[in-house]
Design a protein around this motif. Sequence first.
Motif, mmCIF file in Angstrom:
data_model
loop_
_atom_site.group_PDB
_atom_site.id
_atom_site.type_symbol
_atom_site.label_atom_id
_atom_site.label_comp_id
_atom_site.label_asym_id
_atom_site.label_seq_id
_atom_site.Cartn_x
_atom_site.Cartn_y
_atom_site.Cartn_z
ATOM 1 N N PHE A 166 46.794 40.519 36.041
ATOM 2 C CA PHE A 166 45.998 40.133 37.288
ATOM 3 C C PHE A 166 47.042 39.262 38.662
ATOM 4 C CE2 PHE A 166 41.538 41.196 35.558
ATOM 5 C CZ PHE A 166 42.015 42.754 35.861
ATOM 6 N N LYS A 167 47.744 39.024 37.330
ATOM 7 C CA LYS A 167 48.537 37.480 38.701
ATOM 8 C C LYS A 167 49.643 38.691 39.212
ATOM 9 C CE LYS A 167 50.113 33.423 38.778
ATOM 10 N NZ LYS A 167 49.800 31.874 38.061
ATOM 11 N N GLN A 168 50.053 39.377 38.440
ATOM 12 C CA GLN A 168 51.416 40.269 38.715
ATOM 13 C C GLN A 168 51.056 40.994 40.312
ATOM 14 O OE1 GLN A 168 54.303 39.204 37.954
ATOM 15 N NE2 GLN A 168 55.288 40.212 39.875
ATOM 16 N N ILE A 169 49.882 41.447 40.052
ATOM 17 C CA ILE A 169 49.559 42.797 40.997
ATOM 18 C C ILE A 169 48.970 41.653 42.376
ATOM 19 C CG2 ILE A 169 47.799 44.372 42.053
ATOM 20 C CD1 ILE A 169 47.131 45.507 39.103
ATOM 21 N N ILE A 170 48.681 40.855 42.352
ATOM 22 C CA ILE A 170 48.344 39.908 43.460
ATOM 23 C C ILE A 170 49.467 39.295 43.942
ATOM 24 C CG2 ILE A 170 47.529 37.198 44.466
ATOM 25 C CD1 ILE A 170 44.594 37.800 41.641
ATOM 26 N N ASN A 173 51.268 42.198 46.049
ATOM 27 C CA ASN A 173 49.902 42.983 47.265
ATOM 28 C C ASN A 173 50.731 41.797 48.345
ATOM 29 O OD1 ASN A 173 49.991 45.313 45.587
ATOM 30 N ND2 ASN A 173 48.066 44.784 46.050
ATOM 31 N N LEU A 174 50.516 40.955 47.773
ATOM 32 C CA LEU A 174 50.741 39.293 48.965
ATOM 33 C C LEU A 174 51.475 39.050 49.597
ATOM 34 C CD1 LEU A 174 47.259 37.304 47.813
ATOM 35 C CD2 LEU A 174 47.621 39.499 49.603
ATOM 36 N N LYS A 267 42.898 42.691 53.243
ATOM 37 C CA LYS A 267 43.643 43.946 53.741
ATOM 38 C C LYS A 267 44.394 43.901 52.325
ATOM 39 C CE LYS A 267 46.803 44.917 56.916
ATOM 40 N NZ LYS A 267 47.791 44.619 58.178
ATOM 41 N N TYR A 268 45.096 43.490 52.324
ATOM 42 C CA TYR A 268 46.373 43.286 51.298
ATOM 43 C C TYR A 268 45.847 43.300 49.777
ATOM 44 C CZ TYR A 268 50.444 42.965 54.763
ATOM 45 O OH TYR A 268 50.788 42.795 55.721
ATOM 46 N N ASN A 271 43.560 48.125 45.730
ATOM 47 C CA ASN A 271 44.251 47.928 44.632
ATOM 48 C C ASN A 271 43.920 49.201 44.060
ATOM 49 O OD1 ASN A 271 45.837 47.962 42.835
ATOM 50 N ND2 ASN A 271 47.513 46.936 43.577
ATOM 51 N N PRO A 272 44.006 50.326 43.594
ATOM 52 C CA PRO A 272 43.841 50.875 42.968
ATOM 53 C C PRO A 272 43.524 50.224 41.111
ATOM 54 C CG PRO A 272 45.299 52.207 43.078
ATOM 55 C CD PRO A 272 45.167 50.612 44.171
ATOM 56 N N GLU A 273 44.123 50.154 41.116
ATOM 57 C CA GLU A 273 43.724 48.442 39.874
ATOM 58 C C GLU A 273 43.184 47.999 39.138
ATOM 59 O OE1 GLU A 273 47.845 48.291 38.087
ATOM 60 O OE2 GLU A 273 48.956 49.210 39.301
ATOM 61 N N PHE A 274 42.240 47.553 40.878
ATOM 62 C CA PHE A 274 40.797 46.450 40.253
ATOM 63 C C PHE A 274 40.035 46.573 41.353
ATOM 64 C CE2 PHE A 274 44.032 43.748 41.406
ATOM 65 C CZ PHE A 274 44.139 42.909 42.218
ATOM 66 N N THR A 275 38.699 46.490 41.132
ATOM 67 C CA THR A 275 37.758 45.904 42.313
ATOM 68 C C THR A 275 37.416 44.690 42.586
ATOM 69 O OG1 THR A 275 36.464 47.555 41.763
ATOM 70 C CG2 THR A 275 36.280 46.562 43.249
#
Length: 579
Positions: A166-170, A173-174, A267-268, A271-275
């Motif tokens: 989750f940290k890498q996705i955030i 994206n941000l 907005k950023y 992501n389809p990988e988590f809600t």
Amino acid sequence: MSSIIQLNSVSIKNETNCGYCNGAKSNKLWVTSGFYCYKMKLDEYQQLMDRGWRRCGVYYYRPALAQSCCQAYALRVDTQNFKLRVTHEKVLKKIKRIQPIQNDLNDFHQKAELKSEIKEDQFTQSILSQMQTDIDTKDLVILSKVGQHFTFKSIQYKEEEHIKQFKQIIINNLSKITIQELSQVFLITNEDHQNILLNLFRTSLQEFSIYEITVFRGQLNRIENEWGFGCNLIPYFYSKLHTKFKPLYPEFQTKEENKLYISLISKYLSNPEFTFKVSSWDNQILIKTPQTIKEKIFKSMVLYYLQKADFQNTQNFAKEKKHHQIEIKWVKAQFQEDSFEVYKRYQKAIHDKDRVSRQSYLNFVCVDALDSQELGCWHMKYYLDNQLIAVGVVDLLPQSLSSVYFFYDPAYKKYSLGVYGVLQEIEYIKQHQKENPQLKYYYMGFYIMDSKKMAYKADYTPCELLCPQTYRWIALTKPIKEKIKKITEYAQDVRLAEEKAAQIGYSINLDGSTIKDMDFSDVDIQNFILSHIKISQAGKQYSISQLKKNYQQYFMNLFENLLGKIGKQLMTKFLFAVN
């Protein structure tokens, strides 16, 4: 045969540092008289104790009150009339609830090992067998108990993997947010300030935290909170901004007022990988996936069964508590390894001694110094479920039991084993008085009013103190305590001691006379010594008159001093040996 005193060991004035006050309350030292005797007759030691003497191994000594920093009075308890105090009853109640303690738990590193994970054990398998799930249970970790109950921290299942993901996705994206978007949201127009703003945001992206939203209460097939993880980025970044820009921009909005900031982050993060959603309560970013929901249900079920098992274990634990009892085993004074181990732990914890030699222990408590097989020197060994927890070193005599030393496993300090030991030694005397009516007194060593280490002995009543001048046993009453208090005060100063001693004296016998054995008013001292003192060398006995004249005066002075400290009877009985 008489007790043999080592003549070359006789010391009339031996000055040492005081172990009771450590020199803190006086300009005087701890002064004693003493001698060595390798086998003392029981009746002769009883008589010595009634003259204010005690033994340490095979060394016998008596404090000199007028010369010493601490005023030490021999104390004994009348066990026939002994009554428990409320504090004693509380200790006995604690002992009824005593539980075995694993000694290894005292070691910090081994305590840490208790928190290590338990994977393939019978308990874990019994929990998993009660559940049906398609989750791969080999990755489940159940931590061992802390205290009596499992807590929600007792379960781990792939949290670190999810947090890393989750940290890498955030971050990915941000990181796409531009300086222009940030400046617009926070109304920063100055170019330098805009660069600072962007740097603060990028720094925050490397420092924010993601954490698991834990299950607080385990209930079957129910989720306490459907969100699996939380992220503190929004409040964390805003706290940095507020510190930096509030002084520069008075109109700087709070994070609750700045709706654009929340919208920009949201907005950023699409992501389809988590809600996700932003919590309206504290602006934390809440995250979940179908897999984390499934895992949370699974962990809630595990926790439910853990709590159920805990409830059963607690009930069993309460039942088991009633069955633990201390057993006392009597052993003739000797070296035993388990006693030595407890002694070393006791010296380290209570007296801060890191090194204790085997020889010093042997000399102190393991020497069978009294001449008797049935009585004499004994160890009372206290066992709890076959674990040695304390040792009482005692001298058994026909008329008394004398407490020599007591040591215990410091892991059991909260149970007041020292008090319990005194009560058991008193109880021994009371139980044996029918078969031996002359057995009556419990000798506790020395009482020092202004020493916490020694003043507690007055709590065992009725007790008596030996008057150091009349040699009569005097009940420790309020007037006697007041007299001792005065003596203690003036005896501290060498300059005042002699003057006050002449006015008040050291006697605590307010209305009695000196016992006959210690009354020398009508005795020709020199003639008594010449007639009654026996000296032995190489198997032959001599009187002082048979010695060379240059030795006669030395021994005459020595024996005259000793006579005034032990009495006529013992001086007549003892045989003084010259090596």
